[in-house]
Design an enzyme around this catalytic site. Structure first.
Site, PDB file in Angstrom:
ATOM      1  N   GLN A  41       0.811  -1.216   0.000  1.00 46.12           N
ATOM      2  CA  GLN A  41       0.000   0.000   0.000  1.00 46.12           C
ATOM      3  C   GLN A  41       0.849   1.272   0.000  1.00 46.12           C
ATOM      4  O   GLN A  41       0.332   2.354  -0.288  1.00 46.12           O
ATOM      5  CB  GLN A  41      -0.973  -0.026   1.182  1.00 46.12           C
ATOM      6  CG  GLN A  41      -2.051  -1.099   1.012  1.00 46.12           C
ATOM      7  CD  GLN A  41      -3.034  -1.164   2.150  1.00 46.12           C
ATOM      8  OE1 GLN A  41      -3.140  -0.244   2.968  1.00 46.12           O
ATOM      9  NE2 GLN A  41      -3.780  -2.257   2.231  1.00 46.12           N
ATOM     10  N   ARG A  55     -14.965 -10.404   8.604  1.00 49.50           N
ATOM     11  CA  ARG A  55     -15.589 -10.294   7.281  1.00 49.50           C
ATOM     12  C   ARG A  55     -15.067 -11.368   6.334  1.00 49.50           C
ATOM     13  O   ARG A  55     -15.762 -11.775   5.411  1.00 49.50           O
ATOM     14  CB  ARG A  55     -15.291  -8.926   6.645  1.00 49.50           C
ATOM     15  CG  ARG A  55     -15.752  -7.729   7.433  1.00 49.50           C
ATOM     16  CD  ARG A  55     -15.662  -6.453   6.586  1.00 49.50           C
ATOM     17  NE  ARG A  55     -14.377  -6.269   5.927  1.00 49.50           N
ATOM     18  CZ  ARG A  55     -13.322  -5.670   6.479  1.00 49.50           C
ATOM     19  NH1 ARG A  55     -13.385  -5.231   7.716  1.00 49.50           N
ATOM     20  NH2 ARG A  55     -12.195  -5.529   5.802  1.00 49.50           N
ATOM     21  N   HIS A  80      -6.643  -2.259  15.229  1.00 46.31           N
ATOM     22  CA  HIS A  80      -7.526  -1.096  15.222  1.00 46.31           C
ATOM     23  C   HIS A  80      -8.412  -1.045  16.472  1.00 46.31           C
ATOM     24  O   HIS A  80      -8.280  -0.127  17.262  1.00 46.31           O
ATOM     25  CB  HIS A  80      -8.388  -0.999  13.953  1.00 46.31           C
ATOM     26  CG  HIS A  80      -7.610  -0.958  12.693  1.00 46.31           C
ATOM     27  ND1 HIS A  80      -6.636  -0.019  12.441  1.00 46.31           N
ATOM     28  CD2 HIS A  80      -7.640  -1.764  11.592  1.00 46.31           C
ATOM     29  CE1 HIS A  80      -6.097  -0.229  11.255  1.00 46.31           C
ATOM     30  NE2 HIS A  80      -6.679  -1.291  10.723  1.00 46.31           N
ATOM     31  N   ASP A  88       0.244   0.370   8.892  1.00 46.18           N
ATOM     32  CA  ASP A  88      -0.909  -0.054   8.109  1.00 46.18           C
ATOM     33  C   ASP A  88      -0.766   0.303   6.634  1.00 46.18           C
ATOM     34  O   ASP A  88      -0.041  -0.334   5.888  1.00 46.18           O
ATOM     35  CB  ASP A  88      -2.177   0.523   8.721  1.00 46.18           C
ATOM     36  CG  ASP A  88      -3.451  -0.163   8.195  1.00 46.18           C
ATOM     37  OD1 ASP A  88      -3.352  -0.982   7.269  1.00 46.18           O
ATOM     38  OD2 ASP A  88      -4.535   0.134   8.719  1.00 46.18           O
TER      39      ASP A  88
END
Length: 458
Positions: free
Chosen positions: A61, A210, A269, A320
């Site tokens: 990322q 999820r 988180h 992150d």
């Protein structure tokens, strides 16, 4: 072969010390002697602190940082940011992933992180088909860590579904997907590829509630009966609402009720917890993995920091999405978010007169070491030889003296000077950063720039 260094000033487990002679062999501290003669040792001028562990990173990322800063037709959120990520991944090759990871890891080292937990869920080719080597992408992470010298805990991620209750994955997630059997083989292969990185560890990372079901989560735990277990939990309000609709319970509540959450676990988180969940998580012995800069970037919300510390909870920090790689920045953002939430100052200090910076750093060191399951976070015999040396001639640090000098220097690093104060970094006993520059900065940067030029031109 052992090497000997003289630390002009250092933060030891016993407190501030001067003229600390340290001996390093096989990547560990084998002797730490304060008030010792230099006797030919190589002197590291400045204030030596333990290297900071980065407990949560998605290295790829770093290459998409800044690509999602344009408002869409409706209100933007994590869920719209995620669509940008899927488009970016539609172009990324293994060579690209390695180049981006090396650049991210280089920046971590230059700014004071000395080891990283890579939460690794990019497993397959662009069309979703597995590579001939199931550990192809894990091997690229290991190669980037070896090239930069950063310590590594690799966390292969189990990602099987697109939503709570086993909903089908979407096209953008096809590079992430594994069933439990294929995941077990991936973990086995990951253990092989990290052998190229001195001291590396392998854990597991069920991506989130999820992305797994209760059965596949239990299957993942069976693959790794020891070692760290990391999972995203309660990052966004929608995730909490969906979890309540699916199970009648909130994500952290469900995990604490249904899973053996203990000191092996890191819940990433945990932005949205009730007071009861906050206390229960603290008492479990698990680590809260906080990524304040990313959580602010994505508009996630604010962690219950003061309440969690009051309950003696453990936390560390991670980068992150790697939008701004900086341990000082993460800890500063954590404290400032608490100040905004409580409309008060020095919220994360726990006693009158305590240095807020010292408290934040202490928690990040111990919580990060636990999260990475490595001997990190202290300048002490048997620990990995990781140091970040601050430049005490920097204008913001140069005039500090007196009994509370160590606290003031840490406060000034975290809240004022930041990355500019980092002079030297040792990782695993090797000096990888000197005069603020990584030893391979030019080559790593050139490869990164060429990689992004090609990806973004397509």
């Amino acid at each position: 072969m052992s090497r000997v260094y003289m630390l002009a000033q250092a933060l030891l487990p016993t407190g501030f010390a001067t003229n600390v002679r340290v001996t390093v062999a096989d990547g560990r501290f084998t002797a730490v002697e304060p008030d010792a003669p230099a006797a030919g040792a190589h002197t590291l001028a400045g204030l030596a602190l333990p290297g900071v562990p980065n407990l949560h990173c998605h290295a790829f990322q770093r290459g998409m940082a800044g690509l999602a800063e344009r408002r869409g037709p409706a209100s933007d959120s994590f869920w719209t940011w995620r669509e940008v990520m899927y488009r970016f991944l539609a172009r990324l090759t293994p060579d690209d992933a390695e180049a981006i990871a090396a650049f991210a890891y280089m920046q971590m080292l230059e700014r004071g992180f000395s080891a990283v937990a890579e939460f690794h869920y990019l497993h397959h080719d662009i069309d979703g088909s597995p590579y001939a080597d199931r550990g192809e992408m894990a091997g690229r992470i290991a190669a980037a860590a070896a090239a930069t010298g950063i310590g590594l805990t690799l966390l292969p991620s189990l990602y099987g579904y697109g939503g709570l209750g086993g909903q089908p994955a979407v096209a953008g997630q096809r590079r992430f997907l594994n069933d439990p059997d294929r995941f077990a083989r991936l973990v086995e292969r990951s253990r092989e590829v990290v052998r190229a990185v001195p001291g590396a560890k392998v854990g597991i990372a069920p991506h989130s509630l999820r992305a797994v079901t209760p059965d596949t989560l239990r299957a993942a735990l069976a693959v790794a009966p020891d070692g760290p277990v990391h999972i995203h939990a309660a990052e966004q309000v929608k995730e909490v609402e969906d979890c309540v609709a699916w199970s009648g319970r909130r994500p952290v509540e469900w995990l604490l009720d249904e899973m053996p959450v203990d000191d092996r676990w890191v819940l990433i988180h945990t932005t949205h917890m009730t007071p009861d969940e906050t206390v229960r998580l603290a008492r479990s012995g698990a680590v809260a993995g906080l990524c304040p800069l990313t959580e602010a970037s994505l508009g996630d919300g604010i962690f219950r920091g003061a309440d969690y510390l009051e309950a003696r909870g453990r936390f560390g920090v991670g980068t992150d999405s790697n939008i701004d790689i900086d341990p000082a920045g993460e800890l500063r953002q954590l404290e400032y978010s608490q100040r905004l939430a409580h409309r008060a100052r020095n919220v994360m200090a726990t006693a009158e007169g305590e240095s807020t910076g010292r408290r934040l750093l202490s928690e990040a060191l111990s919580g990060g070491a636990q999260a990475l399951a490595q001997p990190l976070g202290a300048i002490a015999v048997g620990k990995r030889a990781d140091l970040v040396v601050l430049d005490t001639t920097h204008p913001d640090l140069a005039c500090v003296s007196g009994d509370r000098a160590i606290d003031r220097l840490i406060d000034l690093w975290l809240f004022v000077a930041g990355r500019d104060a980092v002079k030297t970094v040792m990782a695993g006993g090797s000096l990888v950063v000197e005069a603020g520059r990584h030893r391979a900065r030019d080559a790593i940067t050139a490869r990164y720039v060429a990689t992004l030029a090609r990806i973004l031109a397509e």
